[in-house]
Design an enzyme around this catalytic site. Structure first.
Site, PDB file in Angstrom:
ATOM      1  N   THR B  75       0.835  -1.209   0.000  1.00 30.16           N
ATOM      2  CA  THR B  75       0.000   0.000   0.000  1.00 30.16           C
ATOM      3  C   THR B  75       0.864   1.251   0.000  1.00 30.16           C
ATOM      4  O   THR B  75       0.647   2.175  -0.785  1.00 30.16           O
ATOM      5  CB  THR B  75      -0.955  -0.014   1.212  1.00 30.16           C
ATOM      6  N   ASN B 154      -5.494  -8.958  -7.863  1.00 32.34           N
ATOM      7  CA  ASN B 154      -5.632  -9.654  -6.584  1.00 32.34           C
ATOM      8  C   ASN B 154      -6.925 -10.453  -6.463  1.00 32.34           C
ATOM      9  O   ASN B 154      -6.973 -11.435  -5.750  1.00 32.34           O
ATOM     10  CB  ASN B 154      -5.531  -8.644  -5.439  1.00 32.34           C
ATOM     11  N   GLN B 182       0.734  -9.260  -5.917  1.00 29.82           N
ATOM     12  CA  GLN B 182       0.197 -10.628  -5.979  1.00 29.82           C
ATOM     13  C   GLN B 182       1.092 -11.567  -6.782  1.00 29.82           C
ATOM     14  O   GLN B 182       0.963 -12.783  -6.697  1.00 29.82           O
ATOM     15  CB  GLN B 182      -1.200 -10.621  -6.612  1.00 29.82           C
ATOM     16  N   HIS B 204       4.450  -9.922   2.891  1.00 29.99           N
ATOM     17  CA  HIS B 204       3.596 -10.943   3.524  1.00 29.99           C
ATOM     18  C   HIS B 204       2.774 -11.759   2.532  1.00 29.99           C
ATOM     19  O   HIS B 204       2.057 -12.675   2.931  1.00 29.99           O
ATOM     20  CB  HIS B 204       2.690 -10.312   4.586  1.00 29.99           C
ATOM     21  N   THR B 240      13.396   5.250  11.409  1.00 28.54           N
ATOM     22  CA  THR B 240      14.402   4.259  11.783  1.00 28.54           C
ATOM     23  C   THR B 240      14.213   2.970  10.995  1.00 28.54           C
ATOM     24  O   THR B 240      13.099   2.465  10.870  1.00 28.54           O
ATOM     25  CB  THR B 240      14.314   3.983  13.301  1.00 28.54           C
ATOM     26  N   CYS B 328     -21.211  -6.793   1.024  1.00 25.96           N
ATOM     27  CA  CYS B 328     -21.511  -6.933   2.434  1.00 25.96           C
ATOM     28  C   CYS B 328     -20.295  -7.172   3.296  1.00 25.96           C
ATOM     29  O   CYS B 328     -20.284  -6.827   4.457  1.00 25.96           O
ATOM     30  CB  CYS B 328     -22.522  -8.046   2.642  1.00 25.96           C
TER      31      CYS B 328
END
Lengths: 125, 404
Positions: B75, B154, B182, B204, B240, B328
């Site tokens: 992101t 994705n 991806q 990740h 840092t 939803c």
């Protein structure tokens, strides 16, 4: 995101399916918005909702509210059922996430539509 | 509930951390704790680990270490790429082109730039989710400064024709970025071979820790500094240096790339078996996306006449994790922007589910999920007024105004 009561009602909903000899059917919602609720009622000559069922296309909250709302009006008079608000349905479920409140509005509207259908098309004057 | 089988098919959301990467990271949490920017030996030990990691990552990607910028993830890398170029090159023009099926990181950043006065063109896609090179070229104007199209989507796993697009961008002097979040670890990714000027990746998604990613910036391209602060990341991103996460990213990338061929083949076989069974054994299902040009881990279906969240939560009750493209689950009213861009009917988009496989999954996992799905889809369809009529149009339907 959902409480236990909602998950319980959603995974084992009551009053599912089409009701035979229904004399009041209300359908509200919109497939492109992702939820449609259809409520079937059988109302007797004393204006008591003898039996009620639902078919719902929608999320877990829509299914859980359908289950709870139909249970709440079963055995009630038409007059009593018309007084049920979406807030009461949400309370019965122990709360819903904010973005799911519209599901309870849908339940309230479906009940009103079904009763309107009965009053307009079936009630013997 | 006890001893319930658990199957994780949401690897496009995130993956478990590699045990090997974790063990490489451990010393850098407590033993080697110096600030990598300090001149003393405590800091220099940390700095060596960061340099080494940066060099390894660069080597794997086939780029120079000076072209690697560590970020907090995909992101941030996407935000930096589009905003950094827009701000730095605004004297050259104010037009940006991105695809309509980008990740929210890119779409939201573009929206933000629109509010600053930039013009954004959103490129549509075909029914497979592919961007057209011709349309891209037609969208370029004299004021176009930046374009971004993801390497692989994705939600549906469609692989975009990046080499073709980047060549067009180059011809017109437009800086080209690709979001490869991806794709890395799933298909070979080399920025120079793709011909891109910038590329985002996120740890990740390939068994590295969360909170670390990379923005590759080709030498010569100068985005605006992203975080004002110290001299970290060649003064482009202050803060840092996160030594253990960088070490973990490097270790996981090395592992992912060395196992890529073997894992991708295995994952593709399981995915294909899963897809065949779902399509053969469950009626009224569409397989969304490109049947061929697709990431091996992705399967995306629309289960007609029912809604995705109900499927997802029922699967969850059976220990199965996946992801839904329904409105939803995202909290918005609109279902997946990716499926809608591909021309999928809104009702069907509400019934979409993404399964994304990983290296620890087995054929038995896939079979367990198909068996569960069959029961769940049947149960939900019994409740659905749409299934009763096999149509998204219902008679006597009173349109309900959504109250939000």
């Amino acid at each position: 995101m959902y409480n236990e009561k909602v998950i319980k009602e959603f995974s084992n909903p009551h009053n599912v399916g089409e009701l035979e000899n229904a004399n009041g059917v209300g359908t509200v919602g919109n497939a492109s918005c992702g939820d449609i609720m259809k409520i079937f009622m059988r109302i007797n000559e004393n204006e008591v909702i003898e039996d009620v069922s639902f078919q719902t296309f929608g999320c877990a909250a829509a299914i859980a509210t359908s289950s709870v709302a139909t249970t709440m009006i079963k055995g009630k008079t038409v007059e009593e059922a018309l007084k049920i608000t979406n807030k009461q349905v949400v309370e019965e479920l122990g709360g819903l996430p904010a973005q799911k409140i519209h599901c309870s509005v849908l339940a309230e509207e479906a009940i009103k539509e079904a009763i309107n259908d009965y009053l307009k098309n079936y009630k013997k004057v | 509930m006890e001893n319930k089988r658990r199957v994780y098919l949401d690897h496009s959301a995130t993956t478990p951390l590699s045990v090997n990467a974790l063990s490489k990271m451990m010393p850098y949490f407590s033993n080697v704790y110096g600030n990598a920017n300090s001149q003393h030996s405590f800091g220099q030990e940390a700095a060596v680990a960061v340099d080494e990691s940066r060099r390894e990552i660069a080597e794997i990607l086939g780029v120079s270490p000076a072209e690697i910028y560590f970020t907090s993830g995909g992101t941030e890398a996407d935000n930096w790429a589009v905003k950094g170029i827009a701000h730095a090159y605004k004297n050259k023009g104010n037009h940006i082109i991105i695809s309509a099926i980008e990740h929210a990181a890119m779409l939201s950043s573009a929206k933000q730039l629109e509010s600053e006065g930039f013009k954004v063109t959103y490129l549509g896609v075909d029914k497979f989710g592919r961007v057209s090179a011709d349309e891209f070229e037609k969208a370029i104007t004299d004021s176009t400064i930046f374009a971004s199209v993801m390497l692989a989507n994705n939600e549906v796993g469609t692989i975009e024709p990046i080499k073709e697009l980047s060549a067009i961008a180059k011809k017109h002097g437009v800086i080209f970025h690709t979001d490869a979040v991806q794709a890395v670890g799933s298909i070979p990714v080399k920025p120079k071979e793709l011909g891109v000027d910038m590329l985002s990746l996120s740890g990740h998604k390939f068994y590295a820790p969360k909170g670390i990613g990379v923005l590759y910036v080709r030498t010569g391209i100068k985005p605006e500094r992203f975080v004002a602060g110290g001299h970290q990341e060649r003064s482009m991103r202050g803060g840092t240096t996160n030594v253990p996460l960088i070490v973990g990213l490097s270790a996981a990338l090395k592992e992912a790339v060395s196992e890529l061929e073997e894992n991708s083949k295995k994952i593709k076989d399981i995915r294909d078996h899963f897809k065949e069974r779902v399509l053969n054994e469950i009626p009224f299902v569409n397989y969304n996306g490109d049947p061929n040009n697709r990431l091996p881990q992705n399967a995306n279906f629309s289960f007609k006449f029912i809604e995705g969240e109900g499927i997802l939560l029922n699967l969850d009750l059976m220990g199965i994790a996946c992801s839904s493209g329904s409105a939803c689950s995202s909290g918005s009213l609109e279902p997946s922007h990716v499926l809608l861009s591909m021309g999928v009917d809104a009702g069907e988009a509400h019934g979409s589910i993404r399964f994304s496989f990983g290296k620890h999954n087995t054929i038995e996992d896939a079979d367990y999920v198909v068996d569960a799905l069959k029961q769940i889809v049947e149960k939900l369809r019994k409740m659905s007024p749409l299934y009763a009529s096999k149509s998204y149009e219902l008679k006597g339907l009173k349109n309900h105004e959504e109250k939000h």
